[in-house]
Write a protein that holds these residues in place. Structure first.
Motif, PDB file in Angstrom:
ATOM      1  N   ALA A  30       0.833  -1.205   0.000  1.00 27.92           N
ATOM      2  CA  ALA A  30       0.000   0.000   0.000  1.00 27.92           C
ATOM      3  C   ALA A  30       0.869   1.256   0.000  1.00 27.92           C
ATOM      4  CB  ALA A  30      -0.918  -0.004   1.226  1.00 27.92           C
ATOM      5  N   MET A  31       1.967   1.237   0.752  1.00 27.62           N
ATOM      6  CA  MET A  31       2.867   2.384   0.772  1.00 27.62           C
ATOM      7  C   MET A  31       3.513   2.593  -0.586  1.00 27.62           C
ATOM      8  SD  MET A  31       3.985   4.851   2.593  1.00 27.62           S
ATOM      9  CE  MET A  31       3.506   4.312   4.250  1.00 27.62           C
ATOM     10  N   GLY A  32       3.836   1.491  -1.265  1.00 28.65           N
ATOM     11  CA  GLY A  32       4.413   1.602  -2.597  1.00 28.65           C
ATOM     12  C   GLY A  32       3.464   2.268  -3.577  1.00 28.65           C
ATOM     13  N   LEU A  33       2.178   1.932  -3.479  1.00 29.64           N
ATOM     14  CA  LEU A  33       1.186   2.575  -4.340  1.00 29.64           C
ATOM     15  C   LEU A  33       1.074   4.070  -4.028  1.00 29.64           C
ATOM     16  CD1 LEU A  33      -1.620  -0.163  -4.327  1.00 29.64           C
ATOM     17  CD2 LEU A  33      -0.146   0.485  -6.242  1.00 29.64           C
ATOM     18  N   LEU A  34       1.113   4.416  -2.748  1.00 30.68           N
ATOM     19  CA  LEU A  34       1.034   5.831  -2.374  1.00 30.68           C
ATOM     20  C   LEU A  34       2.269   6.597  -2.836  1.00 30.68           C
ATOM     21  CD1 LEU A  34      -0.437   5.504   1.235  1.00 30.68           C
ATOM     22  CD2 LEU A  34      -1.613   6.355  -0.793  1.00 30.68           C
ATOM     23  N   LEU A  35       3.420   5.969  -2.745  1.00 29.17           N
ATOM     24  CA  LEU A  35       4.643   6.629  -3.205  1.00 29.17           C
ATOM     25  C   LEU A  35       4.620   6.856  -4.712  1.00 29.17           C
ATOM     26  CD1 LEU A  35       7.398   4.808  -1.094  1.00 29.17           C
ATOM     27  CD2 LEU A  35       6.605   7.165  -0.857  1.00 29.17           C
ATOM     28  N   GLY A  36       3.854   6.034  -5.419  1.00 32.58           N
ATOM     29  CA  GLY A  36       3.741   6.208  -6.855  1.00 32.58           C
ATOM     30  C   GLY A  36       3.116   7.527  -7.247  1.00 32.58           C
ATOM     31  N   LEU A  37       2.391   8.156  -6.321  1.00 31.14           N
ATOM     32  CA  LEU A  37       1.795   9.460  -6.604  1.00 31.14           C
ATOM     33  C   LEU A  37       2.844  10.562  -6.696  1.00 31.14           C
ATOM     34  CD1 LEU A  37      -1.283   9.329  -4.185  1.00 31.14           C
ATOM     35  CD2 LEU A  37      -1.324   9.095  -6.672  1.00 31.14           C
ATOM     36  N   MET A  38       4.034  10.304  -6.186  1.00 29.27           N
ATOM     37  CA  MET A  38       5.063  11.337  -6.159  1.00 29.27           C
ATOM     38  C   MET A  38       5.744  11.527  -7.511  1.00 29.27           C
ATOM     39  SD  MET A  38       6.815  10.340  -2.502  1.00 29.27           S
ATOM     40  CE  MET A  38       8.023  11.655  -2.648  1.00 29.27           C
ATOM     41  N   PHE A  39       5.592  10.569  -8.402  1.00 26.80           N
ATOM     42  CA  PHE A  39       6.285  10.624  -9.685  1.00 26.80           C
ATOM     43  C   PHE A  39       5.271  10.738 -10.809  1.00 26.80           C
ATOM     44  CE2 PHE A  39       8.629   7.967  -6.675  1.00 26.80           C
ATOM     45  CZ  PHE A  39       9.832   8.673  -6.588  1.00 26.80           C
ATOM     46  N   GLU A  40       5.542  11.651 -11.707  1.00 27.89           N
ATOM     47  CA  GLU A  40       4.592  11.935 -12.785  1.00 27.89           C
ATOM     48  C   GLU A  40       4.375  10.728 -13.686  1.00 27.89           C
ATOM     49  OE1 GLU A  40       3.992  15.217 -16.389  1.00 27.89           O
ATOM     50  OE2 GLU A  40       5.692  15.364 -15.007  1.00 27.89           O
ATOM     51  N   VAL A  41       5.403   9.939 -13.870  1.00 26.65           N
ATOM     52  CA  VAL A  41       5.292   8.786 -14.764  1.00 26.65           C
ATOM     53  C   VAL A  41       4.312   7.755 -14.225  1.00 26.65           C
ATOM     54  CG1 VAL A  41       6.566   6.897 -15.849  1.00 26.65           C
ATOM     55  CG2 VAL A  41       7.637   9.137 -15.593  1.00 26.65           C
ATOM     56  N   THR A  42       4.355   7.523 -12.923  1.00 23.03           N
ATOM     57  CA  THR A  42       3.503   6.488 -12.321  1.00 23.03           C
ATOM     58  C   THR A  42       2.203   7.025 -11.750  1.00 23.03           C
ATOM     59  OG1 THR A  42       4.701   6.763 -10.222  1.00 23.03           O
ATOM     60  CG2 THR A  42       5.504   5.073 -11.755  1.00 23.03           C
ATOM     61  N   ALA A  43       2.126   8.328 -11.512  1.00 19.14           N
ATOM     62  CA  ALA A  43       0.956   8.897 -10.843  1.00 19.14           C
ATOM     63  C   ALA A  43      -0.329   8.625 -11.610  1.00 19.14           C
ATOM     64  CB  ALA A  43       1.143  10.398 -10.647  1.00 19.14           C
ATOM     65  N   LYS A  44      -0.274   8.710 -12.940  1.00 24.02           N
ATOM     66  CA  LYS A  44      -1.491   8.528 -13.733  1.00 24.02           C
ATOM     67  C   LYS A  44      -2.020   7.103 -13.667  1.00 24.02           C
ATOM     68  CE  LYS A  44       1.213   7.930 -17.997  1.00 24.02           C
ATOM     69  NZ  LYS A  44       1.429   8.440 -19.378  1.00 24.02           N
TER      70      LYS A  44
END
Length: 262
Positions: A30-44
């Motif tokens: 779950a933390m990994g998914l939340l951290l994905g919001l920090m990067f434009e490539v993965t946020a979408k």
């Protein structure tokens, strides 16, 4: 059990290792998914898991602010998956920091220990869901104006609170399936628990996809209140076996909580 310190660690990837550390592994995911919001490539891509999808906005001439509604679709599966992870984490926290501490004081038998944990977890869930569902019914006036249940059916559009409520409900009951393994439920108790878990999933999902969300809310809220009273009485029974009045009123056909139906 996750979030618990053990003096002796079991072999890596063994059944006991998975059971003890499942909440930690799920927390990392779950933390990994939340951290994905920090990067434009993965946020979408990650945003699909965290926020409810299919927003539909309407603007009217007499209102300055647009009205936001939501529909359902296949992307909801990702959102449900994320909140299922959250449910597993919360389940472990409640078990570790509330129920286990009470269990150590009560010195219950193995059978009653399992039933106490079941009722403890469900009592928390039913209390939260009843309060949440009742607030939605009050805000949307479904109780005071029953014609809204069938007026303009099918109801393709949902308000945010209604959609998020259903997403969380489905996620919770789906999380209960792997918890049968994580909590090491006794084999004789699995069929009973599996039966009502599958019934909840089928009925709540059915109301969601068949655009019966309003009717589903009307039926779920009072049902959750009854279940809350039952499991609260069950917990009260286990805390003091001399006080069985609440259980007797709720289930007169089962004088003792050791019967299979309990």
């Amino acid at each position: 059990m996750g979030l618990r310190r053990k003096n002796k660690s079991p072999p890596v990837l063994s059944h006991e290792f998975v059971i003890q550390n499942h909440a930690d592994a799920v927390s990392c995911l779950a933390m990994g998914l939340l951290l994905g919001l920090m990067f434009e490539v993965t946020a979408k891509y990650v945003i699909i898991f965290i926020t409810v999808q299919y927003n539909v906005t309407y603007t009217t001439d007499d209102k300055s602010e647009p009205i936001h509604f939501y529909e359902y679709g296949p992307k909801d599966i990702a959102t449900i998956f994320f909140y299922m992870l959250i449910a597993i984490i919360l389940h472990a926290v409640i078990q570790e920091y509330v129920l286990d501490k009470i269990n150590r004081r009560l010195h219950l038998s193995k059978t009653k220990h399992s039933k106490f944990n079941e009722s403890g977890q469900l009592a928390f869930f039913y209390l939260f869901s009843f309060a949440w569902g009742a607030s939605i019914l009050t805000a949307e006036e479904f109780m005071t104006n029953p014609t809204l249940l069938w007026k303009d059916y099918p109801h393709f559009h949902m308000l945010f609170q209604v959609k998020f409520f259903y997403v969380c409900q489905i996620a919770y009951w789906l999380h209960a399936l792997p918890e049968l393994y994580f909590q090491k439920i006794r084999k004789e108790d699995i069929p009973r628990q599996l039966y009502y878990i599958c019934l909840y999933i089928a009925h709540i999902s059915g109301a969601y996809v068949l655009n019966l969300q309003r009717l589903g809310l009307i039926l779920l809220v009072p049902h959750y209140l009854v279940e809350l009273i039952f499991h609260a009485s069950r917990l009260f029974y286990f805390s003091d076996e001399n006080k069985q009045k609440g259980v007797s009123l709720h289930a007169p056909s089962c004088a003792r909580l050791d019967c299979p139906l309990m």
